[in-house]
Design a protein around this motif. Structure first.
Motif, PDB file in Angstrom:
ATOM      1  N   LYS A   2      34.523  45.379  37.412  1.00 46.12           N
ATOM      2  CA  LYS A   2      33.837  46.372  38.226  1.00 46.12           C
ATOM      3  C   LYS A   2      32.663  45.741  38.976  1.00 46.12           C
ATOM      4  CE  LYS A   2      36.392  49.734  36.532  1.00 46.12           C
ATOM      5  NZ  LYS A   2      37.359  50.513  37.316  1.00 46.12           N
ATOM      6  N   LYS A   3      32.483  46.153  40.223  1.00 51.24           N
ATOM      7  CA  LYS A   3      31.433  45.567  41.057  1.00 51.24           C
ATOM      8  C   LYS A   3      30.251  46.498  41.303  1.00 51.24           C
ATOM      9  CE  LYS A   3      34.590  42.479  43.528  1.00 51.24           C
ATOM     10  NZ  LYS A   3      35.122  42.073  44.860  1.00 51.24           N
ATOM     11  N   ILE A   4      30.427  47.773  40.983  1.00 51.26           N
ATOM     12  CA  ILE A   4      29.345  48.737  41.194  1.00 51.26           C
ATOM     13  C   ILE A   4      29.106  49.485  39.887  1.00 51.26           C
ATOM     14  CG2 ILE A   4      28.494  50.647  42.588  1.00 51.26           C
ATOM     15  CD1 ILE A   4      30.766  49.956  44.601  1.00 51.26           C
ATOM     16  N   TYR A  28      24.307  40.432  39.405  1.00 50.78           N
ATOM     17  CA  TYR A  28      24.364  41.524  40.369  1.00 50.78           C
ATOM     18  C   TYR A  28      22.959  41.868  40.875  1.00 50.78           C
ATOM     19  CZ  TYR A  28      29.205  42.733  39.046  1.00 50.78           C
ATOM     20  OH  TYR A  28      30.558  42.725  38.823  1.00 50.78           O
ATOM     21  N   SER A 111      26.940  44.625  48.290  1.00 45.63           N
ATOM     22  CA  SER A 111      27.179  43.553  47.319  1.00 45.63           C
ATOM     23  C   SER A 111      27.259  44.141  45.917  1.00 45.63           C
ATOM     24  CB  SER A 111      26.044  42.519  47.383  1.00 45.63           C
ATOM     25  OG  SER A 111      24.792  43.121  47.094  1.00 45.63           O
ATOM     26  N   PRO A 112      27.821  43.397  44.945  1.00 44.53           N
ATOM     27  CA  PRO A 112      27.864  43.894  43.565  1.00 44.53           C
ATOM     28  C   PRO A 112      26.468  44.282  43.083  1.00 44.53           C
ATOM     29  CG  PRO A 112      29.235  41.952  43.784  1.00 44.53           C
ATOM     30  CD  PRO A 112      28.474  42.077  45.068  1.00 44.53           C
ATOM     31  N   CYS A 113      26.345  45.420  42.425  1.00 40.81           N
ATOM     32  CA  CYS A 113      25.009  45.896  42.086  1.00 40.81           C
ATOM     33  C   CYS A 113      25.015  46.850  40.897  1.00 40.81           C
ATOM     34  CB  CYS A 113      24.372  46.584  43.294  1.00 40.81           C
ATOM     35  SG  CYS A 113      25.292  48.024  43.899  1.00 40.81           S
ATOM     36  N   GLU A 134      36.298  49.980  41.849  1.00 38.63           N
ATOM     37  CA  GLU A 134      35.200  49.031  41.662  1.00 38.63           C
ATOM     38  C   GLU A 134      33.980  49.672  41.013  1.00 38.63           C
ATOM     39  OE1 GLU A 134      34.366  47.275  45.444  1.00 38.63           O
ATOM     40  OE2 GLU A 134      36.066  45.894  45.298  1.00 38.63           O
ATOM     41  N   GLN A 214      33.362  43.989  32.386  1.00 38.03           N
ATOM     42  CA  GLN A 214      34.255  42.860  32.622  1.00 38.03           C
ATOM     43  C   GLN A 214      35.711  43.173  32.267  1.00 38.03           C
ATOM     44  OE1 GLN A 214      32.169  39.977  30.208  1.00 38.03           O
ATOM     45  NE2 GLN A 214      31.166  39.044  31.986  1.00 38.03           N
TER      46      GLN A 214
END
Length: 217
Positions: A2-4, A28, A111-113, A134, A214
Motif C-alpha cells: 500500500k502506498k497511501i 514515506y 507520492s507514497p505518504c 493503494e 507491506q
C-alpha cells in the motif's frame, strides 16, 4: 504494498507519533499539521484560524447562526456589507473542509505518504481520483489510563481535568467526522485495521502497521 496510509486516532493514543514511525520505516512522506499551512494557501484562511477551528466549526448551521442567514444565503463580496442576492456565501466550516479535502487529495496523488486525521480516510476512500488498491485506513485507540497519562505528561493537561479533556477532544473529533462524512468515526467498517496502542506499545504498534501495509493485498 500500500502506498497511501491514513491514520485516524483517539486523543492520547499517540497516533501521530506512531504515524511518524511508520512513515520513517517505509520511507514515506508524513502529513499532519503540515496540512494546515497547505490548506491556508488553498483557502485564503489564516493558518492560526484553521489550527484553532478545524474541529470546532463542525457544521454549516453554526456559521449560518453567526451571520444570520441560511445555507443558501447570499452576500456582497465586500466585508461588512449588508446581505443581498448577488454573491453566494460558503460557510466557513465548508470552506475549511473543502480546502483540506483538496490538499489531502493532492498529497495522496503526489507520492507514497502517511496522512493523520482530518477525515482523510473518507476523503480518499470516496474519491475516484485515488486507486483504492493503494489505500489502507487505520484507526488507533488506547486504554483510558494510557491516554490520561500521556495527556498529563506530554500535553500538560492538569491531572484532575485529563479524563474529561480527553472525552471532550474525542467528542469533537467524532462530531466533526460525522458531520462532514457519511460514516461514523471509529466504526470498524470504515477501516482496514483497528489497533490498541496500549497493547503493544508505540514502537511495536508501528512495526505491526508496517508489516500489515507491506503484506496487504
Amino acid at each position: 504494498m500500500k502506498k497511501i496510509i491514513t491514520i485516524s486516532r483517539e486523543y492520547g493514543s499517540a497516533g501521530q507519533v506512531i504515524g511518524q514511525m511508520v512513515a520513517k520505516e517505509l520511507g514515506y512522506d508524513f502529513y499532519d499539521k503540515e496540512i494546515i499551512d497547505m490548506s491556508a494557501q488553498e483557502s485564503g484562511l489564516s493558518p492560526d484560524f484553521i489550527a484553532k477551528n478545524e474541529q470546532n466549526l463542525s457544521s454549516a448551521w453554526l456559521y449560518n447562526l453567526l451571520v444570520g442567514t441560511s445555507y443558501a444565503g447570499f452576500s456582497t463580496s465586500g466585508p461588512g456589507q449588508p446581505i443581498t442576492n448577488h454573491t453566494p456565501i460558503m460557510p466557513l466550516a465548508d470552506q475549511l473542509f473543502n480546502a483540506q479535502r483538496k490538499t489531502i487529495l493532492s498529497l495522496a496523488k503526489k507520492s507514497p505518504c502517511v496522512i493523520v486525521g482530518r477525515c482523510a480516510d473518507y476523503i480518499l476512500s470516496s474519491s475516484e481520483e485515488i486507486d483504492q488498491k493503494e489505500l489502507v485506513n487505520i484507526f488507533i485507540y488506547a486504554d483510558m489510563e494510557d491516554k490520561v497519562r500521556r495527556a498529563i505528561e506530554q500535553y500538560h493537561v492538569p491531572e484532575k481535568d485529563a479524563k474529561k479533556f480527553i472525552q471532550q477532544a474525542n467528542k469533537r473529533r467524532a462530531n466533526h467526522y460525522n458531520t462532514f462524512t457519511e460514516n461514523i468515526w471509529g466504526d470498524r467498517k470504515n477501516y482496514d485495521l483497528l489497533i490498541n496502542s496500549t497493547t503493544l506499545g508505540l514502537e511495536n504498534t508501528a512495526k505491526l502497521i508496517v508489516q500489515f501495509v507491506q503484506k496487504a493485498i
